[in-house]
Design a protein around this motif. Structure first.
Motif, PDB file in Angstrom:
ATOM      1  N   UNK A  83      -4.320   2.940   0.151  1.00 47.85           N
ATOM      2  CA  UNK A  83      -4.859   4.288  -0.036  1.00 47.85           C
ATOM      3  C   UNK A  83      -3.810   5.381   0.011  1.00 47.85           C
ATOM      4  N   UNK A  84      -2.563   5.022   0.227  1.00 49.38           N
ATOM      5  CA  UNK A  84      -1.496   6.025   0.253  1.00 49.38           C
ATOM      6  C   UNK A  84      -0.299   5.474  -0.507  1.00 49.38           C
ATOM      7  N   UNK A  85       0.317   6.351  -1.311  1.00 51.20           N
ATOM      8  CA  UNK A  85       1.421   5.925  -2.158  1.00 51.20           C
ATOM      9  C   UNK A  85       2.579   6.906  -2.077  1.00 51.20           C
ATOM     10  N   UNK A  86       3.781   6.361  -2.192  1.00 57.19           N
ATOM     11  CA  UNK A  86       4.954   7.209  -2.328  1.00 57.19           C
ATOM     12  C   UNK A  86       5.027   7.760  -3.743  1.00 57.19           C
ATOM     13  N   UNK A  87       6.025   8.641  -3.959  1.00 56.37           N
ATOM     14  CA  UNK A  87       6.132   9.322  -5.247  1.00 56.37           C
ATOM     15  C   UNK A  87       6.776   8.451  -6.325  1.00 56.37           C
ATOM     16  N   UNK A  88       7.354   7.326  -5.920  1.00 60.27           N
ATOM     17  CA  UNK A  88       7.996   6.443  -6.880  1.00 60.27           C
ATOM     18  C   UNK A  88       9.474   6.747  -7.015  1.00 60.27           C
ATOM     19  N   UNK A  89      10.250   5.702  -7.247  1.00 58.14           N
ATOM     20  CA  UNK A  89      11.679   5.863  -7.480  1.00 58.14           C
ATOM     21  C   UNK A  89      12.111   4.827  -8.513  1.00 58.14           C
ATOM     22  N   UNK A  90      12.920   5.259  -9.463  1.00 64.69           N
ATOM     23  CA  UNK A  90      13.320   4.386 -10.559  1.00 64.69           C
ATOM     24  C   UNK A  90      14.508   3.511 -10.150  1.00 64.69           C
ATOM     25  N   UNK A  91      14.407   2.237 -10.487  1.00 63.72           N
ATOM     26  CA  UNK A  91      15.516   1.294 -10.329  1.00 63.72           C
ATOM     27  C   UNK A  91      15.822   0.731 -11.709  1.00 63.72           C
ATOM     28  N   UNK A  92      17.078   0.855 -12.116  1.00 69.05           N
ATOM     29  CA  UNK A  92      17.503   0.351 -13.417  1.00 69.05           C
ATOM     30  C   UNK A  92      18.659  -0.615 -13.215  1.00 69.05           C
ATOM     31  N   UNK A  93      18.482  -1.843 -13.703  1.00 67.80           N
ATOM     32  CA  UNK A  93      19.498  -2.885 -13.560  1.00 67.80           C
ATOM     33  C   UNK A  93      20.066  -3.204 -14.936  1.00 67.80           C
ATOM     34  N   UNK A  94      21.368  -3.101 -15.058  1.00 64.92           N
ATOM     35  CA  UNK A  94      22.015  -3.352 -16.347  1.00 64.92           C
ATOM     36  C   UNK A  94      22.914  -4.581 -16.252  1.00 64.92           C
ATOM     37  N   UNK A  95      23.133  -5.194 -17.406  1.00 68.27           N
ATOM     38  CA  UNK A  95      24.018  -6.370 -17.446  1.00 68.27           C
ATOM     39  C   UNK A  95      25.476  -5.957 -17.397  1.00 68.27           C
TER      40      UNK A  95
END
Length: 125
Positions: A113-125
């Motif tokens: 019932x509760x969520x954080x705002x989100x954070x992007x994780x990007x993994x590159x080769x």
């Protein structure tokens, strides 16, 4: 008022490590089951790790087991996701979540019932 504030994330090369943090207010991380989810564009939100309120037992999805570690700091009222050996398929928006009770599972999301705002994780080769 419950708030989950996330920090961390960003870009990392495959095989590298990253740590996500989630600081809670308005609830106690040792009274709620806490989780990390991730979501990519057009896909459903996927649970990747949970930590139970009692005992702090941790569980993982098959896709991250052995590479990711969820932990908590009760004094800081925070939950963390340590990501190691990351892969391009780990690229996603990551969300911290608090369940309604002290126990939870990786799905369905209705139990949270509760969520954080989100954070992007990007993994590159």
């Amino acid at each position: 008022q419950v708030q989950l504030v996330q920090t961390g994330g960003g870009s990392v090369q495959a095989g590298g490590s990253l740590r996500l943090s989630c600081v809670a207010s308005g609830l106690s991380v040792d009274r709620r089951c806490m989780a990390w989810f991730r979501q990519t564009l057009g896909q459903e939100r996927e649970g990747v790790a949970i930590i139970t309120a009692t005992g702090g037992n941790d569980f993982y999805s098959a896709s991250v087991k052995g590479r990711f570690t969820i932990s908590r700091d009760i004094a800081q009222n925070a939950v963390y996701l340590q990501m190691s050996g990351v892969k391009p398929e780990d690229t996603a928006m990551y969300y911290c979540a608090a369940a309604r009770t002290g126990w939870c599972a990786l799905g369905p999301i209705a139990q949270y019932d509760s969520w954080g705002q989100g954070t992007q994780v990007t993994v590159s080769n």
